[in-house]
Design a protein around this motif. Structure first.
Motif, mmCIF file in Angstrom:
data_model
loop_
_atom_site.group_PDB
_atom_site.id
_atom_site.type_symbol
_atom_site.label_atom_id
_atom_site.label_comp_id
_atom_site.label_asym_id
_atom_site.label_seq_id
_atom_site.Cartn_x
_atom_site.Cartn_y
_atom_site.Cartn_z
ATOM 1 N N UNK A 34 8.606 9.551 8.205
ATOM 2 C CA UNK A 34 8.642 8.432 9.144
ATOM 3 C C UNK A 34 8.722 7.087 8.435
ATOM 4 N N UNK A 35 8.242 7.011 7.198
ATOM 5 C CA UNK A 35 8.278 5.748 6.465
ATOM 6 C C UNK A 35 9.588 5.558 5.688
ATOM 7 N N UNK A 36 10.407 6.600 5.594
ATOM 8 C CA UNK A 36 11.677 6.476 4.884
ATOM 9 C C UNK A 36 11.476 6.144 3.418
ATOM 10 N N UNK A 37 12.384 5.356 2.859
ATOM 11 C CA UNK A 37 12.258 4.927 1.470
ATOM 12 C C UNK A 37 11.267 3.772 1.397
ATOM 13 N N UNK A 38 10.143 4.013 0.761
ATOM 14 C CA UNK A 38 9.054 3.035 0.710
ATOM 15 C C UNK A 38 9.264 2.065 -0.443
ATOM 16 N N UNK A 39 8.977 0.792 -0.205
ATOM 17 C CA UNK A 39 8.992 -0.232 -1.257
ATOM 18 C C UNK A 39 7.664 -0.137 -1.999
ATOM 19 N N UNK A 40 7.634 0.689 -3.015
ATOM 20 C CA UNK A 40 6.367 0.980 -3.686
ATOM 21 C C UNK A 40 5.836 -0.200 -4.484
ATOM 22 N N UNK A 46 0.116 -5.113 -2.924
ATOM 23 C CA UNK A 46 -0.868 -5.288 -1.864
ATOM 24 C C UNK A 46 -2.196 -4.617 -2.188
ATOM 25 N N UNK A 47 -2.234 -3.838 -3.284
ATOM 26 C CA UNK A 47 -3.496 -3.251 -3.720
ATOM 27 C C UNK A 47 -3.613 -1.747 -3.626
ATOM 28 N N UNK A 48 -2.564 -1.059 -3.181
ATOM 29 C CA UNK A 48 -2.630 0.397 -3.093
ATOM 30 C C UNK A 48 -2.555 1.006 -4.487
ATOM 31 N N UNK A 49 -3.436 1.953 -4.775
ATOM 32 C CA UNK A 49 -3.482 2.551 -6.110
ATOM 33 C C UNK A 49 -3.290 4.071 -6.107
ATOM 34 N N UNK A 50 -3.226 4.683 -4.932
ATOM 35 C CA UNK A 50 -2.911 6.105 -4.876
ATOM 36 C C UNK A 50 -2.141 6.393 -3.597
ATOM 37 N N UNK A 51 -1.364 7.453 -3.622
ATOM 38 C CA UNK A 51 -0.543 7.809 -2.469
ATOM 39 C C UNK A 51 -0.506 9.316 -2.300
ATOM 40 N N UNK A 52 -0.576 9.739 -1.055
ATOM 41 C CA UNK A 52 -0.309 11.130 -0.706
ATOM 42 C C UNK A 52 0.970 11.169 0.124
ATOM 43 N N UNK A 53 1.826 12.136 -0.199
ATOM 44 C CA UNK A 53 3.149 12.251 0.408
ATOM 45 C C UNK A 53 3.263 13.594 1.119
ATOM 46 N N UNK A 54 3.720 13.565 2.356
ATOM 47 C CA UNK A 54 3.941 14.829 3.057
ATOM 48 C C UNK A 54 5.044 15.610 2.365
ATOM 49 N N UNK A 65 12.441 12.737 2.434
ATOM 50 C CA UNK A 65 12.191 11.561 1.591
ATOM 51 C C UNK A 65 11.160 11.837 0.499
ATOM 52 N N UNK A 66 10.849 13.101 0.290
ATOM 53 C CA UNK A 66 9.753 13.451 -0.618
ATOM 54 C C UNK A 66 9.969 12.902 -2.027
ATOM 55 N N UNK A 102 5.432 25.918 -3.510
ATOM 56 C CA UNK A 102 6.799 26.056 -4.030
ATOM 57 C C UNK A 102 7.675 24.850 -3.719
ATOM 58 N N UNK A 103 7.188 23.971 -2.827
ATOM 59 C CA UNK A 103 8.025 22.867 -2.365
ATOM 60 C C UNK A 103 7.302 21.517 -2.423
ATOM 61 N N UNK A 104 6.717 21.241 -3.560
ATOM 62 C CA UNK A 104 6.104 19.935 -3.771
ATOM 63 C C UNK A 104 4.601 19.921 -3.850
#
Length: 258
Positions: A34-40, A46-54, A65-66, A102-104
């Motif tokens: 849903x977020x598409x290509x994120x501007x990391x 903005x202060x984000x230091x970790x990310x979880x990706x579906x 978009x994984x 097997x897929x990420x």
């Protein structure tokens, strides 16, 4: 999270970068297609230091978009990991665990990869029939014992494949209602979801298997893209969690004994 992959869902309200944040821990986020290509770079600033990706859902869907999300978050310096959205009445826990890994969903003790997550929550397709499959009620038309057994099947399979249990992401009210507040999950780190309407440092009550949460998803509308989260500890603890799940304080205690 509640972001299914095979049926479009109504998205949350517009992102609010000025949304309040808990005043402790380490800030992070989780995203899906849903977020598409994120501007990391923007998220980092903005202060984000970790990310979880579906990564996956059921055994029929992979996030298109994984790669951009998983690798992009790491490329700006974040610790990152992946999550699987469970559809427990679709196939067995073991089947979906193997599909995920097997897929990420694979994990490595490289200090940059967070442990995989089982997203176990409200049925986003409640009451719907899609492609001839009826998804059931909010508990997937499964009993509390069936759902608890499904989680154990998933978790034990993940552990056999990567050497550690996954994190369980859930909402306390849903977990208590649909699993009967199933006991015996204390070995799984907890990621709890609760969206307070006003600033607070209180994540609310937890299921009885846990006395402490590892992560708290406190907002779906900001400050970060996707959902916003807090790690319940220091950045050093988060790094230790990525490496092998042992907090830095425990490492220090072990070193002192040695």
């Amino acid at each position: 999270m509640a972001k299914g992959g095979i049926l479009p869902l109504v998205l949350a309200a517009a992102l609010d970068p000025n949304h309040w944040r808990p005043s402790f821990g380490v800030q992070g986020q989780d995203v899906s297609s849903h977020q598409g290509n994120v501007d990391w770079a923007s998220q980092w600033n903005q202060g984000s230091r970790f990310a979880y990706v579906k990564a996956s859902e059921g055994n029929y869907y992979l996030n298109e978009n994984f790669s951009q999300q998983y690798n992009g978050s790491r490329n700006v310096g974040m610790l990152r990991g992946s999550y699987h959205f469970a559809i427990p009445n679709w196939s067995s826990g073991a089947d979906q665990a193997r599909y995920f890994i097997a897929n990420g969903g694979a994990w490595a003790a490289d200090g940059a990869t967070l442990p995989p997550v089982l997203d176990f929550e409200f049925n986003p397709y409640e009451g719907r029939t899609i492609g001839g499959f009826y998804f059931g009620d909010t508990c997937y038309d499964m009993s509390p014992s069936q759902l608890a057994s499904w989680v154990r099947d998933f978790g034990n399979t993940v552990r056999s494949l990567i050497g550690r249990y996954p994190v369980i992401y859930t909402n306390t009210a849903w977990w208590n209602h649909c699993t009967g507040d199933a006991p015996g999950f204390g070995e799984y780190p907890l990621w709890v979801a609760r969206y307070p309407s006003s600033p607070t440092n209180d994540a609310g009550p937890l299921p009885s298997s846990w006395s402490r949460y590892s992560m708290w998803q406190y907002s779906s509308t900001g400050p970060f893209a996707g959902d916003s989260n807090i790690w319940n500890g220091s950045y050093a603890d988060l790094g230790a969690f990525a490496r092998n799940g042992v907090p830095s304080a425990a490492f220090q205690a072990i070193s002192g004994l040695r």
